[in-house]
Scaffold this motif. Structure first.
Motif, PDB file in Angstrom:
ATOM      1  N   TYR A   1       0.868  -1.084  -0.031  1.00 46.15           N
ATOM      2  CA  TYR A   1       0.101  -0.069   0.057  1.00 46.15           C
ATOM      3  C   TYR A   1       0.885   1.250  -0.024  1.00 46.15           C
ATOM      4  O   TYR A   1       1.914   1.252   0.616  1.00 46.15           O
ATOM      5  CB  TYR A   1      -0.766   0.260   1.489  1.00 46.15           C
TER       6      TYR A   1
ATOM      7  N   GLN B   1       0.537   5.186   1.198  1.00 45.03           N
ATOM      8  CA  GLN B   1      -0.176   5.976   2.203  1.00 45.03           C
ATOM      9  C   GLN B   1       0.512   7.318   2.202  1.00 45.03           C
ATOM     10  O   GLN B   1       1.380   7.727   2.708  1.00 45.03           O
ATOM     11  CB  GLN B   1      -0.101   5.266   3.658  1.00 45.03           C
TER      12      GLN B   1
ATOM     13  N   GLY C   1      -1.736  12.343   5.481  1.00 43.77           N
ATOM     14  CA  GLY C   1      -3.058  12.508   5.877  1.00 43.77           C
ATOM     15  C   GLY C   1      -4.148  11.849   5.388  1.00 43.77           C
ATOM     16  O   GLY C   1      -5.394  12.231   5.347  1.00 43.77           O
ATOM     17  N   GLN C   2      -3.709  10.804   4.771  1.00 49.21           N
ATOM     18  CA  GLN C   2      -4.674  10.061   3.877  1.00 49.21           C
ATOM     19  C   GLN C   2      -4.841   8.438   4.424  1.00 49.21           C
ATOM     20  O   GLN C   2      -3.851   8.062   4.899  1.00 49.21           O
ATOM     21  CB  GLN C   2      -4.665  10.261   2.516  1.00 49.21           C
ATOM     22  N   GLY C   3      -5.766   7.656   3.870  1.00 48.45           N
ATOM     23  CA  GLY C   3      -5.594   6.239   4.108  1.00 48.45           C
ATOM     24  C   GLY C   3      -4.778   5.612   3.117  1.00 48.45           C
ATOM     25  O   GLY C   3      -4.435   6.112   2.187  1.00 48.45           O
ATOM     26  N   PRO C   4      -4.326   4.488   3.448  1.00 48.45           N
ATOM     27  CA  PRO C   4      -3.529   3.457   2.715  1.00 48.45           C
ATOM     28  C   PRO C   4      -4.366   3.244   1.482  1.00 48.45           C
ATOM     29  O   PRO C   4      -5.600   2.905   1.488  1.00 48.45           O
ATOM     30  CB  PRO C   4      -3.304   2.130   3.306  1.00 48.45           C
TER      31      PRO C   4
ATOM     32  N   LEU D   1       3.516   0.758   2.876  1.00 51.91           N
ATOM     33  CA  LEU D   1       3.195  -0.131   3.607  1.00 51.91           C
ATOM     34  C   LEU D   1       3.043  -1.635   3.243  1.00 51.91           C
ATOM     35  O   LEU D   1       2.448  -1.703   2.070  1.00 51.91           O
ATOM     36  CB  LEU D   1       1.812   0.279   4.587  1.00 51.91           C
TER      37      LEU D   1
ATOM     38  N   GLY E   1       6.188   0.188   7.927  1.00 48.83           N
ATOM     39  CA  GLY E   1       6.072   1.071   6.765  1.00 48.83           C
ATOM     40  C   GLY E   1       7.695   1.651   6.613  1.00 48.83           C
ATOM     41  O   GLY E   1       8.500   1.644   7.412  1.00 48.83           O
TER      42      GLY E   1
ATOM     43  N   ARG F   1       9.003   5.213   5.253  1.00 49.14           N
ATOM     44  CA  ARG F   1       8.689   6.303   4.808  1.00 49.14           C
ATOM     45  C   ARG F   1       9.884   6.973   3.911  1.00 49.14           C
ATOM     46  O   ARG F   1      10.945   7.239   4.166  1.00 49.14           O
ATOM     47  CB  ARG F   1       8.753   7.504   5.924  1.00 49.14           C
TER      48      ARG F   1
END
Lengths: 116, 113
Positions: B35, B37, B40-43, B91, B107, B109
């Motif tokens: 995923y 991400q 500020g958002q969902g996966p 993720l 995850g 970054r």
């Protein structure tokens, strides 16, 4: 395609109080699963609670409970006796139980801050 | 039981450079997800594997992204060349055959400068 909507970008609550996070979803399916995941600053998504759509009884896990309204396609999370460690992003997720597409779909999340 | 392990946890690269992320799922889990991400958002799903087969990759930008899971265990996600807009958390998650819950790693970054 399924969509998951979390309409509250941010919520805050005082320690020991109760807070409810909202989630709605859109699907034409009858069999599915719904989840609430917690994502603390460490970034690891942790499952908080799960609901099977065929079950009428709302799921409960200690201080966490859901209000599952299938007809309204609503799946809210209630956190009782909020603790400082509950501060995190909370994501609602949908998983179809049919068709073999085992892909959880997530909402945009709600940032919860628990104040001392 | 060890959870899903991802590395590295952080990566900073310059645009146009390649980058790779690695994921070791929970032992015995057939399904593996990558995923992305954004802040500020969902996966959002990039790709799903069932064992070594990529069965859902319609959201993977194939011009620059590639993934593999050669022996149906570990997986690698690669971006070449990276763009500024690729900055996000990547993720990895896995799921057992008879389970509904997906287990996530911590995850990676990625920051592209």
């Amino acid at each position: 395609a399924q969509t998951v909507t979390q309409s509250q970008p941010e919520m805050s609550v005082q320690e020991a109080e109760t807070v409810t996070l909202s989630c709605t979803y859109d699907t034409s399916e009858n069999n599915y699963y719904l989840f609430w995941y917690k994502q603390p600053p460490s970034r690891q998504m942790i499952l908080v609670i799960r609901q099977e759509a065929y079950k009428q009884q709302n799921a409960t896990e200690n201080r966490f409970s859901v209000n599952f309204q299938k007809a309204a396609k609503s799946f809210s999370l209630k956190i009782s006796d909020s603790q400082l460690g509950d501060t995190a992003m909370y994501f609602c997720a949908f998983l179809s139980a049919s068709g073999g597409s085992y892909i959880p779909t997530f909402g945009r999340g709600t940032s919860l801050i628990v104040h001392p | 039981e060890a959870g899903v392990v991802q590395s590295p946890r952080y990566k900073i690269i310059e645009k146009k450079q390649p980058v790779a992320f690695w994921c070791n799922p929970i032992s015995g889990h057939n399904t593996l997800y990558w995923y992305r991400q954004n802040l500020g958002q969902g996966p959002e799903l990039l790709i799903r594997y069932e064992n070594e087969e990529a069965v859902d990759d319609s959201q993977l930008p194939k011009d620059r992204f590639s993934a593999e899971r050669l022996k149906g265990v570990d997986s690698t996600l690669k971006i070449q060349p990276a763009e500024l807009g690729d900055s996000a958390v990547y993720l990895c998650a896995s799921k057992g055959h008879d389970q509904t819950e997906a287990f996530f790693g911590q995850g990676t970054r990625l920051t592209v400068v």
